[in-house]
Write a protein that holds these residues in place. Structure first.
Motif, PDB file in Angstrom:
ATOM      1  N   ASP A 139       0.727  -1.063  -0.015  1.00  0.00           N
ATOM      2  CA  ASP A 139       0.016   0.182  -0.073  1.00  0.00           C
ATOM      3  C   ASP A 139       0.705   1.192  -0.084  1.00  0.00           C
ATOM      4  N   GLU A 140       2.269   1.002  -0.475  1.00  0.00           N
ATOM      5  CA  GLU A 140       3.001   2.227  -0.194  1.00  0.00           C
ATOM      6  C   GLU A 140       3.507   2.806  -1.741  1.00  0.00           C
ATOM      7  N   LYS A 308       5.458   6.346   1.242  1.00  0.00           N
ATOM      8  CA  LYS A 308       4.102   6.866   1.942  1.00  0.00           C
ATOM      9  C   LYS A 308       3.134   6.014   1.615  1.00  0.00           C
ATOM     10  N   SER A 310      -0.381   4.771  -0.146  1.00  0.00           N
ATOM     11  CA  SER A 310      -1.042   5.364  -1.420  1.00  0.00           C
ATOM     12  C   SER A 310      -2.306   6.132  -1.021  1.00  0.00           C
ATOM     13  N   ALA A 311      -3.029   5.754   0.019  1.00  0.00           N
ATOM     14  CA  ALA A 311      -4.300   6.499   0.458  1.00  0.00           C
ATOM     15  C   ALA A 311      -3.911   7.183   1.893  1.00  0.00           C
ATOM     16  N   PRO A 312      -4.428   8.415   2.157  1.00  0.00           N
ATOM     17  CA  PRO A 312      -4.095   8.940   3.535  1.00  0.00           C
ATOM     18  C   PRO A 312      -4.596   7.716   4.470  1.00  0.00           C
ATOM     19  N   SER A 314      -6.488   6.295   7.989  1.00  0.00           N
ATOM     20  CA  SER A 314      -7.831   6.510   8.409  1.00  0.00           C
ATOM     21  C   SER A 314      -7.749   7.645   9.450  1.00  0.00           C
ATOM     22  N   ASP A 324       1.349  10.285   7.544  1.00  0.00           N
ATOM     23  CA  ASP A 324       0.969  10.403   5.962  1.00  0.00           C
ATOM     24  C   ASP A 324       2.367  10.935   5.657  1.00  0.00           C
TER      25      ASP A 324
END
Length: 662
Positions: A139-140, A308, A310-312, A314, A324
């Motif tokens: 997810d990075e 980082k 890929s999505a902020p 939660s 982030d």
């Protein structure tokens, strides 16, 4: 039986061969295929394009999509990827890959491993993000951030700051504040305030994003224009606002501008020539020393690479970013630029510019210190329109060149007391040469060289042409530092051109500083300074140049001296020769055209005026020159379309000398 035995033996050999080949085949563990695949994989990663590469469990197109998402936050440049080693164990293997990225001039180098698998006779790698960067998770993604390096100052004599970061305001349109109003109409109003093209600025504003601030002009914070941008005035234009900032600036807008240059957003040409060192949106030197020594002044920007999500995460927000910011994988701190030291004296530079402020034609004042060659002031007037008239202008020097003539004549046995023939006219190959219209009738006839020099008798020097060859003129000029390369400046400079051969009218014209003889104001100051020093002056401007060659994308003009030889001067001026020339130059003040310099305070002034015709007008236009020595100071003043040197440049010189003495 014999035949049968032979056949049996042959069959035995063939059988042994089959067994041997089988053994060799068994030793081939698939390494060649694995190595070939690893090279293909490295090539695809080097180009950031793996769509044609086989992967285990995912097709190439999907892997390529994932790869591009991972590296989207990196600059456009690509890594160099090499295969370091391949190991094979049956149908499985490992390829060790080395990556090298060039980011903001720094190298980010690391290794990753690709897990290999052989299926149906073909090798493939397992796709995982860690193939691209160490320990990268599913997810990075990778992202870089740049940190600008503090730009260094440009210093003058005694370490005084000439250029440093000074406050500015940026006037423009903030599209987030338009509140539904017409962006084009607001942009046109701001453009009129900024005195820029309304249509062009309106187009820029319309093309920008909805939250963008688009600057129309940058103004010095202490300028009258900036102070006039009151909040009341800006409130009348939807979206109009000013944003404070800083820029490397000289004390005033015009201060040594042709020498120092400016700093601004890079051009497309600079980006292209920089080979990756500069990117769109960067700021760099534009002309002058700022461009020539941009790399030294700009320093090395910092860079950080993070892994980082890929999505902020939660629950994270822009006010509370949480995790982030990601994991730092690589970081290089910004390195500040190194100050550039010059010889310019702020007081004398300002004095020179103030002296020229009302002169309409192109003009210049150059002042240097003969003892060490330091250029203390190099001012090009407003009529030069940004051109460095002072240092690279090329003009006929007129009668100031009689300093060179006189040195050549002295070397041929003459003294200031020697007699020369000053006639009303001189005819050479059908061309008639005259003295200046106001030349005193009392100084016509057989007169001393001192008087011919003081009153600037053209015909006396033209009549001496048969005793002074063009080669001797050229040699005498070099003895005074004229007509040589300007490398000692570590900047663009022109030290003149005096041809070594000329005949007839061309040689006669050379004797009065015309024909093909050319000097810059800098060269004229060097010539006068060499008389004052009693040795050739080597001019200096930059004292600590870490970048002797122009920086990539530099836009500074260059006008090298045509005399390309860097050899030592064959016969430099001597102290004895200097004494005689000082006698002549002092006579210009005590009995000649420059009597107005007699009351300049301090050391006695020696001078030489000059007027040089140019163009095709009738009567022709003239350059106005004057050079002078005053203690350990040599000055040249030039006005391109200025009439007589004594009348136009003379008063400018006096104002400068009196101010310098104070």
């Amino acid at each position: 039986m014999t035949l049968v035995g032979k056949s049996t033996k042959t069959l035995s050999v063939l059988a042994a061969s089959v067994i041997l080949l089988g053994s060799l085949s068994a030793c081939d563990d698939g390494r060649k295929g694995a190595e070939s695949y690893a090279q293909q994989l490295a090539g695809g990663l080097s180009g950031l394009s793996v769509g044609s590469i086989r992967f285990d469990g995912v097709d190439g197109a999907e892997a390529d999509k994932k790869l591009k998402a991972i590296v989207k936050g990196l600059p456009d440049n690509k890594p160099a990827v090499k295969v370091d080693a391949v190991t094979v164990d049956g149908d499985k293997g490992t390829a060790k890959l080395s990556f090298d990225w060039t980011l903001s001039g720094a190298h980010w180098s690391y290794s990753t491993e690709a897990a290999l698998k052989k299926s149906n006779g073909e090798w493939a790698a397992q796709w995982v993000p860690a193939l691209v960067a160490p320990e990268l998770k599913d997810d990075e993604v990778l992202e870089t951030a740049r940190q600008a390096a503090p730009r260094a100052d440009i210093l003058g004599a005694g370490g005084k700051v000439l250029v440093t970061n000074r406050p500015v305001v940026n006037l423009g349109i903030d599209k987030s504040r338009l509140n539904g109003k017409d962006a084009g109409a607001s942009a046109e109003q701001v453009a009129r305030l900024a005195d820029v093209d309304p249509g062009g600025f309106a187009a820029q504003v319309k093309a920008a994003g909805p939250q963008a601030f688009v600057s129309a002009i940058t103004l010095r914070a202490d300028s009258a224009e900036a102070k006039a941008l009151t909040s009341e005035k800006l409130a009348q234009i939807p979206g109009a606002r000013t944003v404070p900032g800083t820029l490397p600036l000289a004390p005033s807008r015009g201060f040594a501008r042709a020498v120092l240059g400016t700093v601004g957003e890079v051009t497309a040409e600079q980006v292209e020539k920089s080979k990756g060192a500069l990117k769109a949106g960067d700021v760099a030197g534009q002309g002058g020393l700022q461009a020539r020594y941009d790399a030294q002044l700009r320093g090395q920007e910092g860079v950080v690479v993070r892994a980082k999500a890929s999505a902020p995460a939660s629950g994270s927000t822009t006010e509370n970013p949480g995790q982030d910011e990601g994991r730092v994988l690589f970081q290089i701190a910004a390195k500040a630029g190194a100050p550039l030291k010059t010889t310019l004296d702020p007081r004398l530079q300002s004095l020179a510019e103030d002296t020229l402020k009302d002169i309409a034609p192109a003009s210049a004042i150059v002042a240097l210190r003969p003892s060490d060659g330091a250029v203390l002031a190099s001012a090009s007037g407003p009529g030069s329109n940004g051109y460095n008239t002072a240092m690279i202008g090329q003009y006929a020097p007129g009668s100031t060149f009689k300093i060179v003539d006189s040195l050549a004549m002295i070397r041929n046995g003459m003294t200031p007391d020697s007699t020369v023939s000053c006639t009303a006219t001189a005819s050479v190959d059908g061309r008639t040469f005259k003295n200046a219209p106001l030349y005193p009738a009392s100084e016509v006839g057989s007169i001393q060289l001192r008087d011919a020099f003081a009153h600037s008798c053209n015909t006396a020097f033209i009549n001496a042409r048969d005793k002074v060859s063009q080669a001797q003129l050229s040699a005498a000029a070099q003895s005074l530092g004229v007509g040589l390369p300007s490398d000692s400046l570590a900047f663009d400079g022109y030290l003149g051109n005096v041809p070594s051969s000329a005949e007839g009218t061309e040689h006669a014209a050379s004797m009065i500083g015309q024909g093909k003889v050319l000097l810059s104001p800098l060269a004229a100051a060097v010539m006068a300074g060499s008389v004052g020093k009693g040795a050739p002056v080597t001019p200096k401007l930059v004292l600590n140049s870490d970048a002797p060659e122009p920086a990539p994308g530099a836009t500074a003009s260059s006008s090298p001296s045509p005399s390309a030889s860097a050899a030592p001067i064959e016969k430099p001026i001597t102290a004895a020769e200097s004494t005689k020339l000082k006698d002549l130059m002092r006579a210009v003040v005590t009995s000649g055209h420059a009597g107005f310099l007699a009351d300049v305070p301090g050391a006695p002034v020696g001078a030489k005026t000059g007027t040089a015709e140019f163009g095709m007008d009738n009567p022709p236009k003239t350059h106005a020159w004057i050079v002078a020595t005053h203690g350990d100071l040599a000055v040249a003043v030039f006005v391109e379309d200025g009439g007589l040197g004594a009348d136009t440049s003379g008063p400018l010189l006096k104002k400068f000398l009196v101010g310098a003495a104070g």
